[in-house]
Design an enzyme around this catalytic site. Sequence first.
Site, PDB file in Angstrom:
ATOM      1  N   HIS A 109      11.694  -2.778   4.419  1.00 41.08           N
ATOM      2  CA  HIS A 109      12.821  -2.042   3.834  1.00 41.08           C
ATOM      3  C   HIS A 109      13.448  -1.107   4.871  1.00 41.08           C
ATOM      4  O   HIS A 109      14.677  -1.064   5.027  1.00 41.08           O
ATOM      5  CB  HIS A 109      12.347  -1.187   2.656  1.00 41.08           C
ATOM      6  CG  HIS A 109      12.028  -1.960   1.412  1.00 41.08           C
ATOM      7  ND1 HIS A 109      12.867  -2.896   0.873  1.00 41.08           N
ATOM      8  CD2 HIS A 109      10.944  -1.904   0.588  1.00 41.08           C
ATOM      9  CE1 HIS A 109      12.322  -3.393  -0.222  1.00 41.08           C
ATOM     10  NE2 HIS A 109      11.160  -2.814  -0.415  1.00 41.08           N
ATOM     11  N   HIS A 135       5.419  -4.101   3.768  1.00 39.89           N
ATOM     12  CA  HIS A 135       6.477  -4.195   2.748  1.00 39.89           C
ATOM     13  C   HIS A 135       7.497  -3.070   2.922  1.00 39.89           C
ATOM     14  O   HIS A 135       8.715  -3.314   2.949  1.00 39.89           O
ATOM     15  CB  HIS A 135       5.812  -4.133   1.365  1.00 39.89           C
ATOM     16  CG  HIS A 135       6.761  -4.168   0.210  1.00 39.89           C
ATOM     17  ND1 HIS A 135       6.806  -5.212  -0.686  1.00 39.89           N
ATOM     18  CD2 HIS A 135       7.705  -3.274  -0.221  1.00 39.89           C
ATOM     19  CE1 HIS A 135       7.734  -4.974  -1.601  1.00 39.89           C
ATOM     20  NE2 HIS A 135       8.287  -3.792  -1.350  1.00 39.89           N
ATOM     21  N   GLU A 136       7.004  -1.833   3.057  1.00 42.96           N
ATOM     22  CA  GLU A 136       7.901  -0.690   3.187  1.00 42.96           C
ATOM     23  C   GLU A 136       8.611  -0.673   4.543  1.00 42.96           C
ATOM     24  O   GLU A 136       9.781  -0.284   4.637  1.00 42.96           O
ATOM     25  CB  GLU A 136       7.123   0.616   2.986  1.00 42.96           C
ATOM     26  CG  GLU A 136       6.554   0.792   1.588  1.00 42.96           C
ATOM     27  CD  GLU A 136       7.618   0.784   0.519  1.00 42.96           C
ATOM     28  OE1 GLU A 136       8.741   1.282   0.770  1.00 42.96           O
ATOM     29  OE2 GLU A 136       7.345   0.275  -0.593  1.00 42.96           O
TER      30      GLU A 136
END
Length: 384
Positions: free
Chosen positions: A71, A67-68
Amino acid sequence: MRATFVLGRIAGIRIGVNWSVLVIFALIAAVLAAGRLPADYPGRGWVIYTLVGIGTSVVFFASLLAHELAHAILARRNGVEVDDITLWLLGGVTRMRSEAPTPGAEWRIAGVGPLVSLLLGGVFVLLTWLLHATGASGPLVEGAAWLATINILLAVFNVIPAAPLDGGRLLRSFLWWRTGDRLRATNGAARAGQVFGWLLVGFGLWAFLWSASFSALWLALVGWFLVLAATEEARQARLRELLSGVAVRDTMTRDPVTVPSRETVGEFLSGEALAGRHAAFPVTRDDSGEDGHAVGLLTMDRAERVEQDEQGRTTVGDIMLPLDETQVSRPDEPLSEALTRMTPGPEHRLLVLDDDGHPVGIVSPADVDRTVRRVAADHGGGRG
């Protein structure tokens, strides 16, 4: 959020882990191994439950990292430099050096994280079905189902329009696009985050008093974190607005005292350190002092931790914070962008280097406070 230790790099991005991860890691593994798995599939043996619980917890944190990373990678593709990713008690934090350049870029950067979590949830749904269809062990099926559920919930929770959640970033990008005012948009998203956080705190405390459930207290804790983070985000936005147009060169302490890497800790403590004016010193490659290239940063704290009988044999280069782990800036960098890399602690100063890699300044929290007071006074005088 500071990393306790570094796992390595992925796509050139440093990955760190805060010690608090161990708390949630152990909690997830224990809840699964000692509660859910034995209750749903009794008689399988504690070894199976423990292995599945630990394995599921590991994959969960790999999902958070994915998820990170989404980003971070999309941020770089949109011209935003990324310092690192840190996993901690309540998820992950991607530290970026600057703001997104446009509302559209922020929308893409913020939206990709929940999208990845949703896709991972779909993958684990499919995996759960395949494991069940092939007659795999029940605890394995349960572990996959838990990962599917948690990733989908993570995606849904993160799109709630409240800072600092990804949904808050989406809301800010929309408000920024509508109004053309990034500070106003940030304040709007922060207010939404504060309201949502207080709602979670209130509901969590009410649920705890009603049911004495630990999960209700956890909900209140998450809400309190959202309130604090949203408030800090608004404060940082106002600070960046105040410091707009101020460069690092206008803030830094110029011509800092440097220390050669070959100097012993004993020589350092009986020389430069005796002046007592500084807590951190740029370290240079050779004995040419200020003419040398920077190779790291030495703090008084690191030097004083060396045992007295080792100080004559230990060099500054042995204990310094290496340059690749030091926050570095250029004199002409906007201070508002440089501040995103400064975190509390003696090692988290900005080492300012010229184009040839020579140390020309250092920025401490005291330097920043002094600049903020000066700029605020100038603005106040202008209004009068």
